[in-house]
Design a protein around this motif. Structure first.
Motif, PDB file in Angstrom:
ATOM      1  N   LYS A 100      16.853  44.881  71.682  1.00 58.73           N
ATOM      2  CA  LYS A 100      16.289  45.045  70.360  1.00 58.73           C
ATOM      3  C   LYS A 100      17.005  46.677  70.350  1.00 58.73           C
ATOM      4  O   LYS A 100      18.083  47.177  69.417  1.00 58.73           O
ATOM      5  N   GLY A 101      16.451  47.564  70.937  1.00 61.41           N
ATOM      6  CA  GLY A 101      17.211  49.266  71.670  1.00 61.41           C
ATOM      7  C   GLY A 101      18.894  49.011  70.894  1.00 61.41           C
ATOM      8  O   GLY A 101      18.659  50.084  70.246  1.00 61.41           O
ATOM      9  N   LEU A 102      19.258  48.620  72.569  1.00 66.12           N
ATOM     10  CA  LEU A 102      20.500  48.040  72.045  1.00 66.12           C
ATOM     11  C   LEU A 102      21.456  47.845  71.006  1.00 66.12           C
ATOM     12  O   LEU A 102      22.582  47.462  70.594  1.00 66.12           O
ATOM     13  N   SER A 103      20.755  46.222  70.453  1.00 66.55           N
ATOM     14  CA  SER A 103      21.273  45.045  69.554  1.00 66.55           C
ATOM     15  C   SER A 103      20.870  45.506  68.428  1.00 66.55           C
ATOM     16  O   SER A 103      21.574  45.263  67.824  1.00 66.55           O
ATOM     17  N   TYR A 104      20.289  46.565  68.208  1.00 66.90           N
ATOM     18  CA  TYR A 104      19.318  46.633  66.576  1.00 66.90           C
ATOM     19  C   TYR A 104      20.444  47.438  65.798  1.00 66.90           C
ATOM     20  O   TYR A 104      20.972  48.768  66.262  1.00 66.90           O
ATOM     21  N   ASP A 105      20.812  46.633  64.868  1.00 67.73           N
ATOM     22  CA  ASP A 105      21.992  47.090  63.884  1.00 67.73           C
ATOM     23  C   ASP A 105      22.934  47.324  64.303  1.00 67.73           C
ATOM     24  O   ASP A 105      24.124  47.698  63.877  1.00 67.73           O
ATOM     25  N   GLN A 106      23.460  46.219  65.339  1.00 63.92           N
ATOM     26  CA  GLN A 106      24.740  46.179  66.167  1.00 63.92           C
ATOM     27  C   GLN A 106      24.678  44.846  65.609  1.00 63.92           C
ATOM     28  O   GLN A 106      24.461  43.497  65.837  1.00 63.92           O
ATOM     29  N   GLU A 107      26.730  44.712  65.389  1.00 61.45           N
ATOM     30  CA  GLU A 107      26.728  43.172  64.985  1.00 61.45           C
ATOM     31  C   GLU A 107      27.294  42.358  66.561  1.00 61.45           C
ATOM     32  O   GLU A 107      26.444  41.252  66.120  1.00 61.45           O
ATOM     33  N   LYS A 108      27.236  42.679  67.783  1.00 59.15           N
ATOM     34  CA  LYS A 108      27.283  42.462  68.741  1.00 59.15           C
ATOM     35  C   LYS A 108      25.830  42.454  69.960  1.00 59.15           C
ATOM     36  O   LYS A 108      25.901  43.646  69.796  1.00 59.15           O
ATOM     37  N   LYS A 109      24.914  41.522  70.203  1.00 58.36           N
ATOM     38  CA  LYS A 109      23.944  41.306  71.367  1.00 58.36           C
ATOM     39  C   LYS A 109      24.292  41.303  71.984  1.00 58.36           C
ATOM     40  O   LYS A 109      24.992  40.314  72.830  1.00 58.36           O
ATOM     41  N   TRP A 110      23.067  42.211  72.936  1.00 53.19           N
ATOM     42  CA  TRP A 110      22.659  41.433  74.029  1.00 53.19           C
ATOM     43  C   TRP A 110      22.439  40.100  74.021  1.00 53.19           C
ATOM     44  O   TRP A 110      21.305  39.931  73.267  1.00 53.19           O
ATOM     45  N   HIS A 111      22.067  39.324  74.804  1.00 49.81           N
ATOM     46  CA  HIS A 111      21.147  37.989  75.309  1.00 49.81           C
ATOM     47  C   HIS A 111      20.570  38.438  76.460  1.00 49.81           C
ATOM     48  O   HIS A 111      20.628  37.732  78.039  1.00 49.81           O
ATOM     49  N   VAL A 112      19.951  39.151  76.205  1.00 47.30           N
ATOM     50  CA  VAL A 112      18.600  38.945  77.953  1.00 47.30           C
ATOM     51  C   VAL A 112      17.343  38.267  77.608  1.00 47.30           C
ATOM     52  O   VAL A 112      16.791  38.145  76.973  1.00 47.30           O
ATOM     53  N   VAL A 113      17.043  37.546  78.715  1.00 44.72           N
ATOM     54  CA  VAL A 113      15.951  36.283  78.321  1.00 44.72           C
ATOM     55  C   VAL A 113      14.999  37.067  79.955  1.00 44.72           C
ATOM     56  O   VAL A 113      15.269  37.065  81.113  1.00 44.72           O
ATOM     57  N   SER A 114      13.931  37.841  79.483  1.00 46.95           N
ATOM     58  CA  SER A 114      12.679  37.870  80.150  1.00 46.95           C
ATOM     59  C   SER A 114      11.508  36.932  80.630  1.00 46.95           C
ATOM     60  O   SER A 114      12.206  35.749  79.970  1.00 46.95           O
ATOM     61  N   LEU A 115      11.553  35.960  82.010  1.00 49.29           N
ATOM     62  CA  LEU A 115      11.213  35.073  82.738  1.00 49.29           C
ATOM     63  C   LEU A 115       9.764  34.856  82.460  1.00 49.29           C
ATOM     64  O   LEU A 115       9.350  33.995  83.037  1.00 49.29           O
ATOM     65  N   ASN A 116       9.151  36.490  82.200  1.00 49.65           N
ATOM     66  CA  ASN A 116       7.578  37.033  82.131  1.00 49.65           C
ATOM     67  C   ASN A 116       7.244  36.218  81.178  1.00 49.65           C
ATOM     68  O   ASN A 116       5.492  36.680  80.914  1.00 49.65           O
ATOM     69  N   ASP A 117       7.895  36.187  80.229  1.00 50.39           N
ATOM     70  CA  ASP A 117       6.956  36.369  79.101  1.00 50.39           C
ATOM     71  C   ASP A 117       6.531  35.209  77.787  1.00 50.39           C
ATOM     72  O   ASP A 117       6.135  35.012  76.900  1.00 50.39           O
ATOM     73  N   ASN A 118       6.645  34.383  78.991  1.00 51.12           N
ATOM     74  CA  ASN A 118       6.006  32.631  77.528  1.00 51.12           C
ATOM     75  C   ASN A 118       4.666  32.663  78.984  1.00 51.12           C
ATOM     76  O   ASN A 118       5.135  31.989  79.799  1.00 51.12           O
ATOM     77  N   VAL A 119       3.636  33.017  78.891  1.00 49.84           N
ATOM     78  CA  VAL A 119       1.579  32.772  79.342  1.00 49.84           C
ATOM     79  C   VAL A 119       2.226  31.136  79.200  1.00 49.84           C
ATOM     80  O   VAL A 119       1.837  31.149  80.363  1.00 49.84           O
ATOM     81  N   ALA A 120       1.989  30.083  78.444  1.00 46.00           N
ATOM     82  CA  ALA A 120       2.142  28.685  78.325  1.00 46.00           C
ATOM     83  C   ALA A 120       2.684  28.054  79.515  1.00 46.00           C
ATOM     84  O   ALA A 120       2.449  27.638  80.661  1.00 46.00           O
ATOM     85  N   THR A 121       4.495  27.949  79.100  1.00 42.32           N
ATOM     86  CA  THR A 121       5.337  28.191  80.205  1.00 42.32           C
ATOM     87  C   THR A 121       4.389  28.652  81.713  1.00 42.32           C
ATOM     88  O   THR A 121       4.333  27.643  82.688  1.00 42.32           O
ATOM     89  N   LEU A 122       4.761  29.718  82.133  1.00 40.96           N
ATOM     90  CA  LEU A 122       4.217  30.037  82.917  1.00 40.96           C
ATOM     91  C   LEU A 122       3.241  29.241  84.201  1.00 40.96           C
ATOM     92  O   LEU A 122       2.923  29.215  84.860  1.00 40.96           O
ATOM     93  N   MET A 123       1.944  29.504  83.366  1.00 39.05           N
ATOM     94  CA  MET A 123       0.523  28.721  83.454  1.00 39.05           C
ATOM     95  C   MET A 123       0.975  27.315  83.728  1.00 39.05           C
ATOM     96  O   MET A 123       0.327  26.943  84.969  1.00 39.05           O
ATOM     97  N   ALA A 124       1.945  26.281  83.013  1.00 40.46           N
ATOM     98  CA  ALA A 124       1.995  25.301  82.928  1.00 40.46           C
ATOM     99  C   ALA A 124       2.762  24.823  84.467  1.00 40.46           C
ATOM    100  O   ALA A 124       2.011  23.953  85.250  1.00 40.46           O
TER     101      ALA A 124
END
Length: 191
Positions: free
Chosen positions: A64-88
């Motif tokens: 968000k902070g570095l990609s907002y209003d930018q044509e080129k985006k960063w592609h960062v994936v946090s493996l912590n942020d899907n609780v259902a997947t973590l629990m499964a």
């Protein structure tokens, strides 16, 4: 109660630790991340406890902070942020596999794993590193204490040389904000 002496001591230790950081190692990591940005590669990030919140915070600041209003985006994936997947994964396999199973079949040799562990010995972090290494992805270890196994297994290190979890986690968050600030000035709108 008067805590001023303890407050002063804490910040003195924090300042001393910041002064001892390996700035060239941080520079190498930033160049690696900038290269991933240019190639539009993914940067996977993960951690436990306070390090999980640092992983989420980093994803937010880059996507968000570095990609907002930018044509080129960063592609960062946090493996912590899907609780259902973590629990499964925890339930069906084990907590040691919560990150590696998410990387399996997704991470490529062009991607980066930024693994955060204060001790450097979290089992699920080490398993994630092994999964990244299977495909030849670069591994960045963000550690404290003596760096543990993660420091030894990583291609690049963002190490905080202190035996104190709170100061380690403080500085890990400053790594995120420092990178965001520098990249915002140097990389935003770069074609």
């Amino acid at each position: 109660m008067n805590y001023t002496e303890e407050i002063t001591n804490y910040y003195a230790r924090l300042e001393k630790t910041i002064e001892s950081l390996d700035k060239e190692a941080l520079n190498q990591v930033m160049n690696l991340l900038q290269d991933a940005y240019k190639k539009e590669s993914r940067i996977y990030v993960c951690g436990n406890g306070g390090s999980a919140s640092t992983a989420s915070h980093l994803m937010n600041d880059f996507n968000k902070g570095l990609s907002y209003d930018q044509e080129k985006k960063w592609h960062v994936v946090s493996l912590n942020d899907n609780v259902a997947t973590l629990m499964a994964i925890s339930n069906d396999d084990s907590y040691d596999k919560v990150f590696s199973k998410q990387l399996e079949g997704n991470i490529t040799k062009d991607d980066i794993l930024l693994a955060i562990s204060g001790s450097g010995n979290s089992k699920n972090i080490i398993e994630a590193v092994k999964e990244a290494q299977k495909v030849g992805a670069k591994v960045v270890g963000m550690t404290g204490y003596d760096g543990g196994k993660l420091y030894q297994m990583s291609d690049f290190n963002m190490h905080v040389p202190i035996n104190d979890m709170q100061i380690t986690e403080d500085i890990h968050l400053t790594f995120n904000h420092m990178m965001m600030s520098v990249f915002y000035k140097k990389v935003a709108n770069e074609k």
